[in-house]
Design a protein around this motif. Sequence first.
Motif, PDB file in Angstrom:
ATOM      1  N   LEU A   1       2.227  -1.260   5.778  1.00 21.90           N
ATOM      2  CA  LEU A   1       2.122  -1.745   4.402  1.00 21.90           C
ATOM      3  C   LEU A   1       3.184  -2.799   4.104  1.00 21.90           C
ATOM      4  CD1 LEU A   1       1.238   1.106   1.895  1.00 21.90           C
ATOM      5  CD2 LEU A   1      -0.007  -0.971   2.406  1.00 21.90           C
ATOM      6  N   PHE A   2       4.401  -2.586   4.610  1.00 18.88           N
ATOM      7  CA  PHE A   2       5.446  -3.576   4.374  1.00 18.88           C
ATOM      8  C   PHE A   2       5.154  -4.885   5.102  1.00 18.88           C
ATOM      9  CE2 PHE A   2       8.318  -0.119   2.849  1.00 18.88           C
ATOM     10  CZ  PHE A   2       8.483  -0.652   1.582  1.00 18.88           C
ATOM     11  N   LEU A   3       4.464  -4.817   6.228  1.00 22.12           N
ATOM     12  CA  LEU A   3       4.023  -6.036   6.902  1.00 22.12           C
ATOM     13  C   LEU A   3       3.063  -6.805   5.997  1.00 22.12           C
ATOM     14  CD1 LEU A   3       3.573  -7.871   9.455  1.00 22.12           C
ATOM     15  CD2 LEU A   3       1.680  -6.345   9.978  1.00 22.12           C
ATOM     16  N   PHE A   4       2.074  -6.093   5.440  1.00 31.51           N
ATOM     17  CA  PHE A   4       1.131  -6.752   4.537  1.00 31.51           C
ATOM     18  C   PHE A   4       1.812  -7.180   3.235  1.00 31.51           C
ATOM     19  CE2 PHE A   4      -1.984  -4.544   7.257  1.00 31.51           C
ATOM     20  CZ  PHE A   4      -2.707  -5.656   7.645  1.00 31.51           C
TER      21      PHE A   4
ATOM     22  N   GLY B   1       3.266 -11.771   0.126  1.00 31.42           N
ATOM     23  CA  GLY B   1       4.273 -12.615  -0.509  1.00 31.42           C
ATOM     24  C   GLY B   1       4.165 -14.062  -0.061  1.00 31.42           C
ATOM     25  N   LEU B   2       3.922 -14.269   1.221  1.00 30.95           N
ATOM     26  CA  LEU B   2       3.720 -15.637   1.724  1.00 30.95           C
ATOM     27  C   LEU B   2       2.464 -16.264   1.116  1.00 30.95           C
ATOM     28  CD1 LEU B   2       4.640 -15.227   5.494  1.00 30.95           C
ATOM     29  CD2 LEU B   2       5.918 -16.474   3.738  1.00 30.95           C
TER      30      LEU B   2
ATOM     31  N   MET C   1       1.557  -1.730  -3.262  1.00 30.15           N
ATOM     32  CA  MET C   1       1.940  -1.473  -1.868  1.00 30.15           C
ATOM     33  C   MET C   1       3.344  -0.885  -1.785  1.00 30.15           C
ATOM     34  SD  MET C   1       0.417  -4.508   0.523  1.00 30.15           S
ATOM     35  CE  MET C   1       0.550  -5.911  -0.556  1.00 30.15           C
ATOM     36  N   ALA C   2       4.240  -1.372  -2.622  1.00 24.38           N
ATOM     37  CA  ALA C   2       5.606  -0.845  -2.603  1.00 24.38           C
ATOM     38  C   ALA C   2       5.649   0.601  -3.090  1.00 24.38           C
ATOM     39  CB  ALA C   2       6.511  -1.719  -3.457  1.00 24.38           C
TER      40      ALA C   2
ATOM     41  N   VAL D   1       0.422 -10.096  -7.257  1.00 19.15           N
ATOM     42  CA  VAL D   1       1.711  -9.498  -7.605  1.00 19.15           C
ATOM     43  C   VAL D   1       1.518  -8.014  -7.930  1.00 19.15           C
ATOM     44  CG1 VAL D   1       3.638  -9.530  -9.242  1.00 19.15           C
ATOM     45  CG2 VAL D   1       2.726 -11.672  -8.379  1.00 19.15           C
ATOM     46  N   LEU D   2       0.440  -7.679  -8.638  1.00 15.57           N
ATOM     47  CA  LEU D   2       0.137  -6.262  -8.892  1.00 15.57           C
ATOM     48  C   LEU D   2      -0.081  -5.512  -7.586  1.00 15.57           C
ATOM     49  CD1 LEU D   2      -2.226  -6.108 -12.000  1.00 15.57           C
ATOM     50  CD2 LEU D   2      -0.075  -4.898 -11.666  1.00 15.57           C
TER      51      LEU D   2
END
Length: 133
Positions: A102-105, A110-111, A88-89, A82-83
């Motif tokens: 980065l949004f792909l990862f 999240g999955l 990444m965000a 979660v950190l």
Amino acid sequence: MNRVFALILRIWLLLLLALLVLQFALAGFGVGYGGGIGDGFEPHFVNGDVLLYLYLAAIPLALAARIGRRLPWLTALGAFLVLLQHGMALVSVPGTLFGQTLFLFHALNGLALIFLTARSHSLARKAMRAPEG
């Protein structure tokens, strides 16, 4: 094993699992709201903060449940993931190849969090059903 804390941990992990699934829905809402990082993503950001605090609280719960070594480590791994999501965000630059990668990862992570939380809940349930001895 402390059965009271083990039961609280199972409920806690179930709550985390529900919030993680909700997090995906909130991300979809943010994309549908306008696509850019803005007002539509505010519930996603708030839920992400709640997930971080709840995952951090799951670590001492897993230790207090005394189910074994694996569950405290898995909850610590979940808190780390979660950190990592937050990191990444923060460093992503929308509209760039780097940012989109980065949004792909971010989505894949999240999955992984959903799988990890479901597995942790399953291990806690299995440990509680096993005969003590």
